[in-house]
Design a protein around this motif. Structure first.
Motif: not given
Lengths: 362, 366
Positions: A177, A180-181, A184-185, A188, A199, A201-202, A205-206, A225-226, A229, B165, B299-302, B325
């Protein structure tokens, strides 16, 4: 940084491909905006690595062309494209210090030592690597090493895009995590064009603002991502995103009612109208969390048999049978699992209609 | 045929791999070993199988001491994380191999290979070579080879961890059905709480080579007796807030207080740690009793069907699990709501003193 255009791309590993199935990339026609955070998501064998190699220049496509900022680079080798790549496993000079690792791509290009120092310190700061600059890369943990790999891409001011190929594979689950953060930072702050291939999805999508789902050599849907889904436009996206995936039931249409072996499910009027015009095999699709499960007969409820229930702690997944079709529903914590029989409601907002695997559309 | 481990230690030089292991598994039982990477799960399985010998302690099968007995003389089958098959044998011969070694009749082998291949949906692959197959198919062969022996002890060491998965989802469901029809003792290791819950049965929570807690899987999930056991059995991580009890109220620093309701009634004054799982934190108020915590999105983890919102709150990180999501910008302000009925309470020794009642949580969620 660059805008990347893929024009009518196709690639086959065969010298003389006979039919469509011989193509690893079938037809890719797409534009990737400058400064976008993209993910390329798909199962193994879907063609995502082939596409990545075409973008980076490791592979010349059988058909079509690649443009960076309007310039055709199809024939250019990777070193002339200014692409940086971060792989599954850290690629570093183990005996060099972190500073020298980060400086390497710049020194290689003959950049002045004062400029090198400035860039390296800047990037080290962004990636929280400053305390490690004088340490040897060999002794560092996997997450620090992956940050150095990323940093070697970031130091170059001329880089057109950074490509990531499953970069978190070797990272401990509880540290993921954090990285991942960080990614993204970085996006940005620096507004770089980042393309993340996975492969998982986490990861996709994150990380991404726009996710491209790839299946059998095609980009089947591109969206946030939304959107992917809540509104999958391809059956594969419904299946692949979400856990468990979307339920699909073969159906026929009777006005605005979908018939599944005698059971009637009322659809949204517009969806039904599009379905009437659509060609091919019709299927109804709904996500497990959107199915309403009732223990008693309800208005508009479809009777089903309850086969199994799995407690996952914060929710339950129940397996249901509707006229021989298997469905999965997600029951929030605190709801009792009906015994043997249940009644399902399909909220029209979440009940979609697919024709030959694609969401019905105008 | 029960299996018993008595005072088992496994030491490697000065390193402790396992310490004070006392366990009993009944015939036909389903058991999960849950622990982080390097907790000692594989070491324990290898000792159960007879591949490794414990440094101290005994292994008993049906009351007989088998501590030094070689794995070859035991009725045991094991599936590993890595897909292990004979690369030069086709799928049929891979699955048949344990029976062939045991000298089973050819017609009997044929019948059982087909029967087992059918259970694992690999009937069509019997003529293929392992290298031609996908990871999921290769692992199906390894599982088939383990099942065909009908061993008394079936050990599965994170068998799905190397699959993507979607395959994991499918095989997990199939495995449950397969285990249900077996009389063997099944021991299954995993790092994932959700997988442990799905498998059900009994659980052994293990950490740094020691057993933290044992019992029926669902009971342990709802009553983790130490903060460490709760950590191992929560994903996303369980949230802890330091606080104290004075009179009939609990205080959580920053001026936040709530009444000692339900399970917390009568807690003596003192320092406590309040634990709450991420699915019991909300970003909307659900009732007037809710306590509000203000923080910033880290963070928003999806995670497919859920969003895990990591929130920076008062020098600690909280995780909120939300269905569906949803995008959340890093750095944006966010309110978190929690109901006192959801708190696990741990004392200064980090031992459980009160756990939430499932009925009041259900009631509150409605």
């Amino acid at each position: 940084m660059a805008r990347i255009e893929l024009k009518e791309l196709a690639h086959s590993y065969f010298t003389h491909p006979k039919d469509e199935s011989d193509y690893a990339l079938k037809r890719i026609h797409n534009e990737w905006e400058d400064g976008g955070a993209y993910a390329l998501l798909g199962p193994s064998g879907c063609g995502k690595t082939t596409l990545l190699n075409v973008i980076s220049g490791l592979l010349t496509p059988s058909k079509g062309s690649v443009f960076y900022d309007g310039t055709d680079v199809t024939g250019l080798p990777p070193e002339k494209r200014n692409i940086a790549q971060v792989f599954q496993f850290p690629v570093l000079y183990d005996t060099m210090s972190v500073f020298n690792n980060l400086a390497f791509p710049l020194r290689n290009r003959g950049i002045s030592e004062s400029e090198v120092k400035k860039r390296v310190l800047e990037v080290a700061e962004i990636l929280d690597l400053t305390p490690f600059l004088q340490k040897r890369a060999a002794g560092l943990a996997a997450d620090a090493k992956q940050k150095i790999s990323l940093g070697r891409g970031l130091v170059r001011s001329d880089v057109a895009a950074i490509l990531f190929d499953e970069p978190l594979t070797v990272i401990d689950p509880h540290l993921k995590w954090h990285l991942r953060r960080k990614l993204k930072e970085v996006h940005d702050q620096l507004k770089l064009t980042l393309i993340y291939v996975t492969h998982d999805q986490v990861e996709a999508l994150t990380f991404a603002d726009q996710v491209m789902v790839m299946y059998e050599g095609e980009l089947v849907q591109i969206g946030t991502p939304q959107e992917l889904f809540e509104n999958p436009t391809h059956k594969f996206v419904g299946y692949f995103i979400g856990s468990p995936g979307m339920n699909f039931l073969a159906c026929t249409l009777d006005g605005n009612t979908a018939r599944v072996d005698g059971a009637g499910i009322v659809l949204d009027d517009e969806m039904a109208a599009l379905g009437q015009k659509a060609q091919g095999k019709l299927e109804l699709g709904i996500r497990p969390m959107h199915l309403e499960v009732h223990g008693k007969p309800v208005d508009g409820g479809v009777p089903v048999k309850v086969k199994a229930a799995e407690d996952q702690g914060s929710f339950k997944i129940i397996t249901l049978s509707l006229a021989g079709h298997t469905l999965r529903a997600r029951l929030p914590e605190g709801h009792t699992v009906p015994q043997n029989e249940a009644w399902l409601r399909f909220p029209t907002r979440w009940t979609k209609l697919f024709a030959d695997g694609r969401l019905v559309s105008t | 045929m029960g299996l018993k481990l008595q005072n088992v230690d496994k030491l490697l030089g000065r390193e402790i791999h396992l310490k004070d292991i006392n366990l009993e598994f009944e015939s036909g039982s389903r058991n999960v070993l849950l622990g982080h990477t390097l907790a000692g799960k594989t070491s324990l399985l290898r000792i159960m199988a007879g591949i490794d010998r414990p440094t101290h302690g005994k292994i008993l099968i049906a009351g007989q001491d088998v501590t030094g007995v070689s794995v070859r003389k035991r009725s045991v089958a094991m599936v590993y994380q890595q897909f292990i098959n004979y690369p030069s044998l086709n799928v049929y011969k891979n699955i048949a191999s344990p029976l062939k070694i045991a000298g089973v009749k050819k017609s009997e082998i044929d019948r059982r290979v087909h029967e087992t291949a059918e259970i694992l949906h690999i009937e069509d692959l019997l003529d293929r070579m392992p290298a031609e197959l996908s990871g999921g198919q290769q692992q199906r062969i390894s599982i088939a080879r383990a099942l065909i022996k009908n061993a008394d002890l079936l050990l599965m060491d994170e068998p799905l961890v190397n699959l993507d998965y979607k395959l994991r989802e499918e095989l997990r469901i199939e495995l449950q059905e397969i285990f249900e029809r077996r009389e063997a003792i099944v021991v299954y290791t995993t790092t994932e709480p959700a997988e442990a819950l799905m498998l059900g049965g009994n659980i052994v929570v293990i950490d740094e080579g020691r057993i933290l807690q044992t019992g029926p899987t669902s009971d342990v999930y709802h009553n983790p007796t130490t903060t460490k056991a709760a950590e191992v059995f929560s994903d996303p991580p369980i949230n802890y807030l330091a606080g104290s009890v004075q009179g009939a109220k609990a205080h959580l620093g920053k001026g936040i207080q709530f009444p000692l309701i339900d399970h917390m009634q009568g807690l003596p004054p003192g320092q406590y740690t309040f634990g709450v799982r991420s699915n019991h934190l909300f970003i909307n108020r659900t009732s007037t009793e809710d306590t509000e915590l203000r923080g910033k999105v880290a963070l928003a983890e999806i995670n497919g069907s859920e969003t895990f919102i990591h929130v920076q709150y008062d020098n600690s990180r909280l995780v909120v699990q939300k269905d569906g999501v949803h995008p959340h910008r890093i750095g944006s302000e966010i309110s978190i709501f929690v109901s006192p009925c959801c708190f696990f309470v741990y004392d200064a020794d980090r031992k459980l003193v009160a756990s939430p009642s499932r009925a009041s949580i259900a009631n509150w969620l409605k």
